[in-house]
Design an enzyme around this catalytic site. Structure first.
Site, short mmCIF file in Angstrom:
data_model
loop_
_atom_site.label_atom_id
_atom_site.label_comp_id
_atom_site.label_asym_id
_atom_site.label_seq_id
_atom_site.Cartn_x
_atom_site.Cartn_y
_atom_site.Cartn_z
CB CYS A 2 -0.94 0.10 1.20
SG CYS A 2 -2.05 -1.29 1.35
NE ARG A 27 4.53 1.84 -0.24
CZ ARG A 27 5.57 1.67 0.55
NH1 ARG A 27 6.78 1.88 0.10
NH2 ARG A 27 5.42 1.30 1.80
CD1 TRP A 72 -0.11 -6.40 -3.09
CD2 TRP A 72 -0.27 -6.99 -0.95
NE1 TRP A 72 0.25 -7.73 -2.98
CE2 TRP A 72 0.17 -8.11 -1.69
CE3 TRP A 72 -0.44 -7.12 0.42
CZ2 TRP A 72 0.45 -9.34 -1.08
CZ3 TRP A 72 -0.17 -8.35 1.02
CH2 TRP A 72 0.27 -9.44 0.26
CG ASN A 98 1.70 1.23 4.19
OD1 ASN A 98 2.84 1.63 4.13
ND2 ASN A 98 1.40 -0.04 3.99
N GLY A 99 -0.39 -0.59 6.41
CA GLY A 99 0.03 -1.42 7.54
C GLY A 99 -1.06 -2.43 7.88
CD GLU A 468 16.90 -13.22 -8.47
OE1 GLU A 468 16.46 -13.66 -7.39
OE2 GLU A 468 16.50 -12.17 -8.99
CE LYS A 472 13.28 -11.41 -10.50
NZ LYS A 472 14.06 -11.33 -9.31
CD GLU A 475 9.67 -11.78 -8.29
OE1 GLU A 475 10.78 -11.79 -8.85
OE2 GLU A 475 9.35 -10.92 -7.46
CG HIS A 491 19.37 -37.45 -3.61
ND1 HIS A 491 19.81 -38.68 -3.19
CD2 HIS A 491 20.49 -36.77 -3.99
CE1 HIS A 491 21.12 -38.73 -3.27
NE2 HIS A 491 21.57 -37.59 -3.77
CE LYS A 586 11.47 -2.89 -6.43
NZ LYS A 586 12.13 -3.99 -7.15
C1 AGP Z 1 12.35 -9.95 -6.02
O1 AGP Z 1 12.15 -9.97 -7.39
C2 AGP Z 1 11.16 -9.88 -5.22
N1 AGP Z 1 10.19 -8.99 -5.68
C3 AGP Z 1 11.26 -10.13 -3.74
O2 AGP Z 1 11.63 -11.45 -3.58
C4 AGP Z 1 12.19 -9.23 -2.92
O3 AGP Z 1 13.52 -9.49 -3.20
C5 AGP Z 1 11.90 -9.46 -1.43
O4 AGP Z 1 10.57 -9.14 -1.15
C6 AGP Z 1 12.82 -8.69 -0.53
O5 AGP Z 1 12.63 -7.32 -0.65
P1 AGP Z 1 13.70 -6.29 -0.13
O6 AGP Z 1 14.98 -6.53 -0.84
O7 AGP Z 1 13.11 -4.95 -0.42
O8 AGP Z 1 13.85 -6.53 1.36
#
Ligand code: AGP
Length: 591
Positions: A2, A27, A72, A98-99, A468, A472, A475, A491, A586
């Site tokens: 948010c 956000r 959000w 926000n929270g 990673e 990606k 996501e 395994h 984000k």
């Molecule tokens: C990465 O692509 C993500 N959107 C997510 O995993 C992110 O890295 C994670 O939420 C941590 O965020 P930060 O680095 O702002 O703490």
């Protein structure tokens, strides 16, 4: 999660709020709303969907006082009813939040059993409680009383229909920045939301309460003692948050990685020496264990930090997932040091752990892209990863910048004279080569785009890159992807391979080249469609993507660009909303 914005002043508050919300949309983006003063009244307009939808339904175009929210969802589905701003039961107070209010059900029962509720949110009760307490208290005391009974996290902007010349604000655990210029006063969840409407800013501390009456700011702590107002100049430029000619922020940010490496060299190297706080280096040299704490991509970056610290400095290290660490009590060594990695510096899971660690007086360093963040304010030390604002929800340049910064830090702690600076320059050139050949990545993306499941494999460094890579693809392309250490396949996971399952091997380390190829072959024998991304020195002619050679411990920086591009183009083919993928945000400011 948010974003909130507020403006009171001579400029058009509605434009300030709409522009600010568009910048904060990363956000959260399932609904948006505003409340603004118009002809001696407050009007509310809110919509399910994006800020652009909200803008279309606004009937007025000017105001001098407004608050706004982009959501959000945490409590209650994304809908117009649950969108902010929310009003108190008797319509006196209007607020954005926000929270999360964790004890909202209990508070409903305790204080508000004669009230009925319009939304399913935890937020509505904040407005109701202020109204309830203001039956017997002054508004300021009613707000403070509300702060004393709510548990959780909040940054709120509050309007009072009986005093329309002012805006109240409260903050605990969720970020809130106060900005000002000669014409007005503004609020935003992050600094980008202030751009164009403030030249100076001040991050607010937890448990802050205040009010802006026309052009006067009053700032207090919970018991009503006035707090000092220390403003800093805003240095970030509007153009940093501009997509330029790129189709998406994510692609722009992928392309900014070679420059990011050069910026980091400029920032931390003086000649061949790394210049960092002597006290920080001393503490790190003295500690008996470095504990890295992070989430998501930042956690995957910290695997590299562990590797660099163990190899270069000989210090044992451990990587902790913040959301696990906050609820566990691992055995702590005698002289630990804690390093937190966070792009946003606002991740709630990390802040919760950091507070716990700080209570025990252990030294804390934050490595971040947001030097004005809450985590930096809580830490003893902070290092800037100099990636420049990252807007796309999927992290790219911030992830690689964390890997680079940790290599620079480990080099400084070790005092070792490895040729890191030149090796990094070579990495930036190698990244540029990969970008020049982006069509090959696009080709693979086209082939895998309809896969039900996909597996990335590798060992050691290549396994961490696989983690990673897999994140990606999940996501932004919404493809079910897992990363496995190639040795672990036999395994269990190999049972998942069926005809044409794509399996992509990353091979940049000499020691594991042959064995990873054998493991890949084993998946091919079971029907997998296999791909290889390899470093030039280890490549075979049939490999799918061959990346330039760089120092082996930095090779992941180059292979990462490949996997970022594969994910990006797969999402393009699916016509997904790349910069704002579904269900994500984000800045993850709730636990
Ligand atoms: C990465 O692509 C993500 N959107 C997510 O995993 C992110 O890295 C994670 O939420 C941590 O965020 P930060 O680095 O702002 O703490």
């Amino acid at each position: 999660m948010c974003g909130i914005i507020g403006y009171i002043g001579k400029k058009n508050a509605l434009s300030a709020v709409i522009e600010g919300l568009s910048k904060l949309e990363y956000r959260g983006y399932d609904s948006a709303g505003v409340a603004y003063q118009y002809n001696s009244n407050f009007k509310i307009c809110k919509e399910k969907g994006r800020v652009i939808d909200l803008k279309k339904s606004l009937t007025d175009s000017h105001s001098n006082l407004a608050i706004g929210h982009t959501r959000w969802a945490t409590h209650g589905e994304p809908s117009q009813k649950n969108a902010h701003p929310h009003c108190s039961f008797h319509q006196r107070f209007i607020l954005v939040h926000n929270g999360i209010i964790e004890n909202y059900q209990k508070l409903k029962f305790e204080y508000l059993n004669t009230y009925s509720f319009i939304s399913e949110t935890d937020t509505e009760i904040i407005a109701d409680l202020i109204e309830y307490f203001s039956n017997t208290l002054q508004v300021e005391d009613a707000i403070r009383k509300t702060m004393s009974v709510i548990e959780g996290s909040y940054a709120c902007l509050i309007l009072d229909t009986l005093h329309q010349d002012r805006m109240y604000f409260i903050k605990d655990k969720s970020p809130l920045l106060l900005g000002k210029d000669e014409e007005g006063i503004s609020f935003a969840s992050d600094i980008t939301g202030l751009l164009g409407y403030a030249t100076e800013y001040m991050p607010l501390d937890d448990k802050t309460f205040g009010v802006v009456i026309q052009d006067k700011i009053e700032l207090y702590d919970m018991i009503g003692i006035s707090k000092e107002q220390i403003f800093k100049e805003i240095s970030i430029q509007e153009e940093e948050i501009n997509k330029k000619t790129f189709d998406h922020f994510m692609l722009k940010e992928i392309y900014e990685q070679p420059m990011m490496i050069r910026n980091l060299i400029r920032k931390y190297f003086k000649g061949e020496e790394v210049i960092l706080s002597k006290k920080l280096l001393h503490l790190l040299r003295q500690c008996d264990k470095v504990n890295f704490v992070a989430c998501g991509s930042s956690m995957y970056a910290s695997y590299f930090a562990k590797y660099y610290f163990e190899k270069l400095c000989g210090i044992p290290c451990e990587v902790f997932c913040a959301s696990e660490l906050v609820y566990s009590t691992p055995l702590i060594s005698k002289r630990p040091f804690f390093i937190f990695f966070s792009q946003s510096g606002e991740t709630a899971d990390l802040i919760a752990v950091m507070k716990k660690i700080k209570r025990q007086n252990y030294p804390v360093l934050t490595i971040t892209n947001t030097m004005e963040s809450s985590m930096v304010r809580l830490s003893d030390y902070a290092l800037d990863i100099c990636a420049g604002k990252e807007i796309a929800v999927a992290s790219t340049k911030a992830y690689t910048a964390m890997v680079v910064t940790s290599a620079i830090l480990a080099r400084a702690v070790s005092g070792n004279k490895t040729n890191l600076k030149n090796n990094l320059k070579a990495v930036s050139l190698a990244m540029e080569k990969v970008l020049e050949n982006k069509e090959v990545c696009k080709g693979i993306a086209r082939e895998i785009v309809d896969a039900q499941d996909l597996f990335y494999i590798g060992r050691g460094i290549d396994y961490w890159t696989s983690l990673e890579a897999s994140l990606k693809l999940k996501e932004i392309a919404y493809i079910h992807t897992e990363a496995f250490s190639s040795g672990e396949l036999k395994h269990g996971p190999i049972a998942l391979i069926t005809k044409n399952t794509p399996v992509i091997a990353i091979i940049t380390q000499e020691g594991t080249n042959r064995i990873t190829r054998s493991n890949l072959e084993e998946t091919a024998s079971r029907g997998a469609h296999t791909y290889v991304i390899s470093s030039k020195g280890l490549s075979l002619p049939k490999d799918d993507i061959i990346i330039p050679n760089v120092a082996h411990y930095l090779s992941a920086l180059v292979s990462t660009v490949v996997v970022q591009l594969i994910a990006y183009y797969a999402a393009v083919f699916k016509q997904n909303d790349i910069d704002k993928p579904k269900n994500l945000a984000k800045s993850v400011t709730v636990e």
